[in-house]
Design an enzyme around this catalytic site. Structure first.
Site, PDB file in Angstrom:
ATOM      1  N   ASP A 163      51.846 -45.003 -76.462  1.00 55.40           N
ATOM      2  CA  ASP A 163      51.458 -43.759 -75.801  1.00 55.40           C
ATOM      3  C   ASP A 163      50.207 -43.930 -74.946  1.00 55.40           C
ATOM      4  O   ASP A 163      50.085 -43.314 -73.886  1.00 55.40           O
ATOM      5  CB  ASP A 163      51.213 -42.669 -76.854  1.00 55.40           C
ATOM      6  CG  ASP A 163      52.485 -42.320 -77.618  1.00 55.40           C
ATOM      7  OD1 ASP A 163      53.581 -42.566 -77.075  1.00 55.40           O
ATOM      8  OD2 ASP A 163      52.377 -41.801 -78.745  1.00 55.40           O
ATOM      9  N   GLY A 164      49.258 -44.763 -75.395  1.00 59.59           N
ATOM     10  CA  GLY A 164      48.033 -44.967 -74.628  1.00 59.59           C
ATOM     11  C   GLY A 164      48.299 -45.625 -73.288  1.00 59.59           C
ATOM     12  O   GLY A 164      47.734 -45.229 -72.263  1.00 59.59           O
TER      13      GLY A 164
ATOM     14  N   GLY B  65      54.675 -50.725 -73.880  1.00 63.85           N
ATOM     15  CA  GLY B  65      53.522 -50.457 -74.734  1.00 63.85           C
ATOM     16  C   GLY B  65      53.715 -49.152 -75.475  1.00 63.85           C
ATOM     17  O   GLY B  65      54.838 -48.707 -75.702  1.00 63.85           O
TER      18      GLY B  65
ATOM     19  N   GLY C 121      54.394 -49.770 -79.104  1.00 66.16           N
ATOM     20  CA  GLY C 121      53.107 -49.281 -79.596  1.00 66.16           C
ATOM     21  C   GLY C 121      53.134 -48.967 -81.075  1.00 66.16           C
ATOM     22  O   GLY C 121      54.015 -49.423 -81.809  1.00 66.16           O
TER      23      GLY C 121
ATOM     24  N   PRO D 255      49.815 -56.401 -74.004  1.00 65.85           N
ATOM     25  CA  PRO D 255      49.982 -57.408 -75.070  1.00 65.85           C
ATOM     26  C   PRO D 255      49.212 -57.079 -76.343  1.00 65.85           C
ATOM     27  O   PRO D 255      49.349 -57.804 -77.337  1.00 65.85           O
ATOM     28  CB  PRO D 255      49.436 -58.684 -74.426  1.00 65.85           C
ATOM     29  CG  PRO D 255      48.381 -58.193 -73.476  1.00 65.85           C
ATOM     30  CD  PRO D 255      48.859 -56.847 -72.972  1.00 65.85           C
TER      31      PRO D 255
ATOM     32  N   ARG E 240      44.785 -48.821 -89.300  1.00 60.86           N
ATOM     33  CA  ARG E 240      43.520 -48.099 -89.197  1.00 60.86           C
ATOM     34  C   ARG E 240      43.738 -46.589 -89.163  1.00 60.86           C
ATOM     35  O   ARG E 240      42.873 -45.820 -89.614  1.00 60.86           O
ATOM     36  CB  ARG E 240      42.764 -48.544 -87.953  1.00 60.86           C
ATOM     37  CG  ARG E 240      43.392 -48.167 -86.612  1.00 60.86           C
ATOM     38  CD  ARG E 240      42.593 -48.770 -85.466  1.00 60.86           C
ATOM     39  NE  ARG E 240      43.044 -48.364 -84.146  1.00 60.86           N
ATOM     40  CZ  ARG E 240      43.996 -48.968 -83.458  1.00 60.86           C
ATOM     41  NH1 ARG E 240      44.622 -50.021 -83.985  1.00 60.86           N
ATOM     42  NH2 ARG E 240      44.340 -48.548 -82.263  1.00 60.86           N
TER      43      ARG E 240
END
Length: 541
Positions: A209-210, A207, A251, A151, A322
């Site tokens: 790639d992480g 989600g 993502g 999430p 970021r």
């Protein structure tokens, strides 16, 4: 049967007369496809491969152009989204049969379409629906899935994407679901360690790639542990997990799913999972000081990208922005890192034989690599080690092309999903403007980024990197990250699929097609341009 050809007679199952809108059609079901054609018009045949069929649902409304395919299953969309308990029943009031099937869309994507059929008086509707479901049950498709939903990744829309786009399709396909919304880092890892994953037909990540990297690492480590294989030994032959993995993009960059499915579209990824389409992909094992650090599936980056991921960890409150901020800041810093690369080579450097190659669906290069046993992959090849020393702005390793929203063709456009190699890219000392030129070429590919004099690319099976930490240019090997005060020695960290590896001294080895994933790579479809569709006489000059 003659109107469809004699070749269908061997696989013939059913035929019947139906009506679509105002046309009477002859519908034929075989073990390979479902086909129909308008009576007295033999050239109007439409054929849907059985493996593209998602569901056949009885309903009591004919539908229209304004009705979405998912809004007509027993005419109650709520039952789809909450897990209808009557999926196995046949309503006696049903007057129509709606076929839901996947169709190619654009160059790389898939879409769900539907067609409503009203049976003739002599046609048994229940027999048709039951026969189609029986044939579909024999297909090699997932019937039970474990789904992890992140999430917090990307724009924090993982739950919304799952509920609105993924869940209705999975219910339509009658797939049993065990969904988990992750609450913290390594939540999925802890669950995979404690449960029997083989009772599922696939593990899906909603989600980026992480999240996919976390699940992949957990499944691979668990598989080797269960088989008694030491994962820390770099030269051990690893066991391929029996369970395939899948990704629903939610993502920031979605590089993995973009390369594996051909797009960053949640509907396309879900349809490929439902159809049971999967392929093998390479995995890069990252080792240091005799131990496994992590498995990488998309990308490894030292120097510039390592600094970006290190800085962006402190700026998570900014969201995906970021990365742009940290990237621009580190271009201005232009920090250089000295070190030595040792590359295991068995293909020519910068050779046009592989530089111009592209990995697409049914790629011959990947198919050949999958047919070679791991112990025989180096036989018959002349292997040599190449040493490269210098001052680098960045050292990158692309396990796949890494095509994503920020780079249409990727970091290394010619890299394959399962060829048993990775592309190591070095960017030597250059000005800020020249490095920016490289980044712009990598993003837009108006020009080849590898044509720049300070950029070199090597196709390797294994490589080692050791930083220089003293004035005599002696590479430091086999030390452990922060425990040995690497940060005080002006070294970078490694960006591994969006996660930090603090040890700068590593050995990386490619394990050919170590994991199966739902997807088939980039489609090589030809799509008509906008002008040619609007004006057939228009020709691009």
């Amino acid at each position: 049967m003659s109107v469809f050809g004699d070749s269908l007679e061997h696989n013939f199952v059913l035929s019947g007369i139906f009506t679509t809108k105002t046309e009477r059609i002859n519908l034929i079901l075989t073990r390979e496809s479902i086909s129909w054609e308008v009576e007295r018009e033999s050239k109007s045949q439409t054929s849907i491969p059985l493996n593209h069929l998602i569901a056949a649902t009885p309903c009591d409304c004919p539908g229209n152009k304004q009705t979405k395919p998912l809004q007509c299953y027993y005419c109650r969309v709520l039952e789809l989204r909450t897990g209808c308990s009557a999926l196995g029943t046949f309503p006696g009031h049903a007057k129509f049969m709606r076929l839901h099937f996947a169709v190619p869309y654009g160059r790389h994507m898939w879409r769900l379409k539907s067609q409503v059929f009203r049976p003739d008086e002599s046609t048994d509707l229940k027999k048709w629906v039951d026969s189609i479901h029986e044939l579909m049950s024999d297909l090699n498709r997932p019937k039970r899935l474990l789904i992890f939903i992140n999430p917090y990744g990307g724009k924090k829309k993982g739950v919304k994407i799952y509920e609105r786009k993924v869940l209705p399709l999975l219910h339509l396909a009658k797939i049993e679901i065990h969904a988990v919304v992750t609450q913290r880092a390594n939540h999925a890892k802890e669950m995979i360690e404690d449960i029997d994953i083989l009772k599922y037909d696939g593990i899906i990540c909603v989600g980026g790639d992480g999240m996919f990297s976390e699940v992949l690492n957990s499944v691979l480590v668990k598989t080797q542990k269960d088989k008694g294989i030491d994962s820390n030994d770099i030269y051990n032959s690893l066991m391929i997990p029996r369970i395939p993995l899948g990704i629903i993009p939610a993502g920031s960059s979605n590089a993995a799913v973009n390369c594996i499915t051909g797009s960053s579209d949640p509907l396309s990824a879900t349809l490929l999972i439902i159809m049971g389409t999967y392929t093998g992909i390479d995995v890069c094992g990252v080792y240091s000081a005799g131990r496994l650090l992590r498995y990488a599936v998309t990308f490894l980056g030292y120097g510039y990208f390592g600094d970006v991921i290190r800085d962006s960890e402190r700026l998570r409150w900014m969201g995906p922005k970021r990365y742009d901020y940290s990237g621009f800041k580190n271009i201005l810093r232009r920090k250089l890192y000295e070190g030595e690369l040792q590359l295991q080579m068995d293909v020519p450097t910068n050779s046009s034989s592989w530089r111009d190659d592209r990995c697409t669906v049914n790629c011959e290069t990947c198919q050949k690599a999958s047919q070679v046993p791991p112990d025989d992959q180096n036989s018959g090849r002349k292997i040599k080690w190449l040493s490269v020393r210098g001052r680098f702005i960045a050292v990158n390793a692309a396990v796949m092309s890494c095509a994503c929203c920020m780079s249409s063709k990727g970091l290394s456009p010619s890299q394959h999903l399962g060829n048993g190699y990775c592309d190591v890219i070095t960017i030597s000392s250059c000005s800020r403007l020249n490095y920016l030129r490289y980044l712009l070429r990598t993003s837009y590919h108006h020009n080849d980024p590898f044509d720049l004099s300070f950029v070199q690319v090597y196709r390797v099976k294994e490589f080692k990197f050791n930083p220089f930490v003293s004035d005599d240019k002696t590479p430091a090997t086999g030390c452990r990250g922060l425990q040995d005060n690497w940060q005080e020695l002006s070294t970078s960290v490694w960006d591994c699929d969006g996660e930090m590896i603090n040890e700068p001294s590593i050995t990386a080895k490619i394990h050919c097609q170590l994991i199966n994933v739902f997807g088939q790579g980039f489609e090589n479809r030809k799509v008509k341009s906008f002008w040619s569709q609007c004006f057939p006489f228009f020709k691009k000059r």
